[in-house]
Design a protein around this motif. Structure first.
Motif, PDB file in Angstrom:
ATOM      1  N   GLU A  71       0.861  -1.193   0.000  1.00  0.00           N
ATOM      2  CA  GLU A  71       0.000   0.000   0.000  1.00  0.00           C
ATOM      3  C   GLU A  71       0.889   1.232   0.000  1.00  0.00           C
ATOM      4  OE1 GLU A  71      -3.141  -0.031  -0.317  1.00  0.00           O
ATOM      5  OE2 GLU A  71      -3.827  -1.954   0.508  1.00  0.00           O
ATOM      6  N   THR A  72       0.463   2.250  -0.734  1.00  0.00           N
ATOM      7  CA  THR A  72       1.167   3.532  -0.702  1.00  0.00           C
ATOM      8  C   THR A  72       0.669   4.313   0.517  1.00  0.00           C
ATOM      9  OG1 THR A  72      -0.565   4.532  -2.014  1.00  0.00           O
ATOM     10  CG2 THR A  72       1.332   3.631  -3.205  1.00  0.00           C
ATOM     11  N   ILE A  73       1.399   5.348   0.880  1.00  0.00           N
ATOM     12  CA  ILE A  73       0.913   6.238   1.943  1.00  0.00           C
ATOM     13  C   ILE A  73       0.723   7.635   1.349  1.00  0.00           C
ATOM     14  CG2 ILE A  73       1.898   4.955   3.861  1.00  0.00           C
ATOM     15  CD1 ILE A  73       4.239   6.900   3.945  1.00  0.00           C
ATOM     16  N   ASP A  74      -0.125   8.457   1.996  1.00  0.00           N
ATOM     17  CA  ASP A  74      -0.271   9.796   1.441  1.00  0.00           C
ATOM     18  C   ASP A  74       0.185  10.889   2.393  1.00  0.00           C
ATOM     19  OD1 ASP A  74      -3.604   8.712   1.080  1.00  0.00           O
ATOM     20  OD2 ASP A  74      -2.763   9.555   2.906  1.00  0.00           O
ATOM     21  N   GLY A  75       0.904  10.514   3.399  1.00  0.00           N
ATOM     22  CA  GLY A  75       1.544  11.517   4.243  1.00  0.00           C
ATOM     23  C   GLY A  75       2.547  10.848   5.140  1.00  0.00           C
ATOM     24  N   GLY A  76       3.621  11.544   5.466  1.00  0.00           N
ATOM     25  CA  GLY A  76       4.633  10.996   6.362  1.00  0.00           C
ATOM     26  C   GLY A  76       5.702  10.230   5.610  1.00  0.00           C
ATOM     27  N   THR A  77       6.565   9.564   6.376  1.00  0.00           N
ATOM     28  CA  THR A  77       7.660   8.819   5.752  1.00  0.00           C
ATOM     29  C   THR A  77       7.816   7.456   6.425  1.00  0.00           C
ATOM     30  OG1 THR A  77       9.240   9.781   7.317  1.00  0.00           O
ATOM     31  CG2 THR A  77       9.040  10.871   5.169  1.00  0.00           C
ATOM     32  N   ILE A  78       8.339   6.532   5.641  1.00  0.00           N
ATOM     33  CA  ILE A  78       8.710   5.219   6.177  1.00  0.00           C
ATOM     34  C   ILE A  78      10.130   4.925   5.703  1.00  0.00           C
ATOM     35  CG2 ILE A  78       8.181   2.759   6.306  1.00  0.00           C
ATOM     36  CD1 ILE A  78       5.321   3.376   5.474  1.00  0.00           C
ATOM     37  N   THR A  79      11.005   4.605   6.644  1.00  0.00           N
ATOM     38  CA  THR A  79      12.321   4.131   6.222  1.00  0.00           C
ATOM     39  C   THR A  79      12.471   2.681   6.641  1.00  0.00           C
ATOM     40  OG1 THR A  79      13.470   4.775   8.263  1.00  0.00           O
ATOM     41  CG2 THR A  79      13.368   6.423   6.511  1.00  0.00           C
ATOM     42  N   PHE A  80      13.191   1.939   5.803  1.00  0.00           N
ATOM     43  CA  PHE A  80      13.520   0.545   6.098  1.00  0.00           C
ATOM     44  C   PHE A  80      15.025   0.398   5.968  1.00  0.00           C
ATOM     45  CE2 PHE A  80      14.304  -3.890   5.081  1.00  0.00           C
ATOM     46  CZ  PHE A  80      13.593  -4.516   6.097  1.00  0.00           C
ATOM     47  N   ASP A  81      15.649  -0.076   7.032  1.00  0.00           N
ATOM     48  CA  ASP A  81      17.102  -0.269   7.026  1.00  0.00           C
ATOM     49  C   ASP A  81      17.836   1.003   6.606  1.00  0.00           C
ATOM     50  OD1 ASP A  81      19.286  -1.792   7.581  1.00  0.00           O
ATOM     51  OD2 ASP A  81      19.218  -2.990   5.743  1.00  0.00           O
ATOM     52  N   GLY A  82      17.332   2.123   7.113  1.00  0.00           N
ATOM     53  CA  GLY A  82      18.039   3.391   6.906  1.00  0.00           C
ATOM     54  C   GLY A  82      17.691   4.145   5.641  1.00  0.00           C
ATOM     55  N   ARG A  83      16.869   3.555   4.775  1.00  0.00           N
ATOM     56  CA  ARG A  83      16.523   4.238   3.518  1.00  0.00           C
ATOM     57  C   ARG A  83      15.015   4.404   3.403  1.00  0.00           C
ATOM     58  NH1 ARG A  83      20.594   0.588   1.432  1.00  0.00           N
ATOM     59  NH2 ARG A  83      18.973  -0.987   1.570  1.00  0.00           N
ATOM     60  N   PRO A  84      14.583   5.512   2.794  1.00  0.00           N
ATOM     61  CA  PRO A  84      13.145   5.639   2.520  1.00  0.00           C
ATOM     62  C   PRO A  84      12.697   4.449   1.687  1.00  0.00           C
ATOM     63  CG  PRO A  84      14.316   7.659   1.933  1.00  0.00           C
ATOM     64  CD  PRO A  84      15.363   6.648   2.270  1.00  0.00           C
ATOM     65  N   ILE A  85      11.523   3.891   1.987  1.00  0.00           N
ATOM     66  CA  ILE A  85      11.135   2.702   1.229  1.00  0.00           C
ATOM     67  C   ILE A  85      10.888   3.086  -0.230  1.00  0.00           C
ATOM     68  CG2 ILE A  85      10.253   1.347   3.166  1.00  0.00           C
ATOM     69  CD1 ILE A  85       7.446   1.986   2.099  1.00  0.00           C
ATOM     70  N   ALA A  86      11.259   2.146  -1.086  1.00  0.00           N
ATOM     71  CA  ALA A  86      11.259   2.400  -2.522  1.00  0.00           C
ATOM     72  C   ALA A  86       9.848   2.379  -3.076  1.00  0.00           C
ATOM     73  CB  ALA A  86      12.100   1.333  -3.203  1.00  0.00           C
ATOM     74  N   SER A  87       9.655   3.056  -4.198  1.00  0.00           N
ATOM     75  CA  SER A  87       8.336   3.056  -4.802  1.00  0.00           C
ATOM     76  C   SER A  87       8.302   2.246  -6.085  1.00  0.00           C
ATOM     77  CB  SER A  87       7.900   4.488  -5.088  1.00  0.00           C
ATOM     78  OG  SER A  87       8.873   5.133  -5.870  1.00  0.00           O
ATOM     79  N   GLU A  88       9.456   1.962  -6.669  1.00  0.00           N
ATOM     80  CA  GLU A  88       9.425   1.241  -7.947  1.00  0.00           C
ATOM     81  C   GLU A  88      10.772   0.614  -8.261  1.00  0.00           C
ATOM     82  OE1 GLU A  88       8.459   4.359 -10.689  1.00  0.00           O
ATOM     83  OE2 GLU A  88      10.454   5.235 -10.530  1.00  0.00           O
ATOM     84  N   GLY A  89      10.764  -0.145  -9.314  1.00  0.00           N
ATOM     85  CA  GLY A  89      12.002  -0.661  -9.899  1.00  0.00           C
ATOM     86  C   GLY A  89      12.738  -1.640  -9.007  1.00  0.00           C
TER      87      GLY A  89
END
Ligand SMILES: Nc1ncnc2c1ncn2[C@@H]1O[C@H](COP(=O)(O)OP(=O)(O)O)[C@@H](O)[C@H]1O
Ligand SMILES: [Mg+2]
Length: 251
Positions: A60-78
């Motif tokens: 699921e996408t989010i429409d506000g805020g941030t999520i990081t996983f293992d130090g990086r913003p979670i990826a959206s593609e590719g």
């Protein structure tokens, strides 16, 4: 410091919001999960627990805020998204095994396709994992030939086959006949003991007490309360949690 000695958290959600149309399903969620931590998420149906899980591996996408996983913003593609999905395993209520593949194939498919493992190497590792969850002898069968509890253990082996950094469990025992719940929970308790980072949506309080480091109580899209299992189950701080617990304890 976390249990595993690495101070950097694995997952950090900051002010996360999510709507489905006009429905506000995640409201200002702030949650940090340390490496090796086991977080149990509990709360009434429709409260946003599944959606919360699914945002972490970006189902699921989010429409506000941030999520990081293992130090990086979670990826959206590719490729980065493919990597995220391989690093965050997921076990669903409804097993989701490939019906026309054998048990072993279900476990080896991801490592061969995504991780580029050779078939023999994937099969060796797959067999090890099937043995570990107690179904080595079922490897050449098809999912429909196994009980629900066995199928869910295959789903856990399949998640482990990708060497994930974390596994999300969304009500993994809710679809099981009562006599099969414990065999699945035992595997999960084992994983927790080995230091796997886990987020587990479940109402199994025995599991929470045995394995959870923290219980997160969610209702109406908000985290209402967070505490150790002991504190949460014996002395919930909010009326909402007390009310919920009284309902699940008395049925
Ligand atoms: N894909 C979707 N489209 C629209 N509404 C959804 C969707 N998924 C979940 N919802 C709604 O979002 C709310 C939270 O759902 P969910 O995260 O599944 O809660 P829980 O897992 O706590 O029961 C519910 O009201 C649910 O009906
Ligand atoms: Mg749910």
């Amino acid at each position: 410091m976390t249990k595993n000695g690495d101070a950097a958290p694995l997952v950090v959600l900051t002010d996360v919001n999510k709507h489905f149309g006009g429905l506000h399903v995640l409201r200002d969620i702030n949650l940090t999960i340390s490496r090796g931590e086991v977080v149990v998420v509990i709360g009434p149906s429709g409260g946003g627990k599944s959606t919360l899980c699914r945002t972490i591996n970006r189902l699921e996408t989010i429409d506000g805020g941030t999520i990081t996983f293992d130090g990086r913003p979670i990826a959206s593609e590719g490729r980065a998204l493919a990597r995220l999905r391989s690093e965050v395993g997921m076990v669903f209520q409804s097993f989701n095994l490939f019906a026309h593949k054998t048990i072993l194939e279900n476990v080896t498919l991801g490592p061969v396709k995504v991780r580029g493992l050779s078939k023999p190497a994937a099969a060796r590792r797959g067999m090890e994992l099937l043995e570990r969850v107690g179904i080595g002898t079922q490897a050449s069968k098809y999912p429909a030939q196994l009980s629900g509890g066995q199928q869910q253990r295959v789903a856990i082996a399949r998640a482990l086959a990708m060497d994930p950094k974390m596994i999300l469990f969304d009500e993994p025992t809710s679809a099981l006949d009562p006599e099969m719940v414990q065999e699945v929970l035992d595997v999960m308790v084992g994983l927790a003991g080995e230091g796997m980072t886990m987020m587990v949506v479940t109402h199994e309080m025995g599991f929470a007490r045995r394995a959870a480091d923290r219980v997160v109580f969610m209702a109406d899209g908000r985290i209402i309360e967070e505490n150790t299992p002991d504190e949460f189950f014996t002395a919930p701080r909010t009326d909402r949690a007390r009310d919920f617990l009284s309902k699940i304890l008395t049925h």
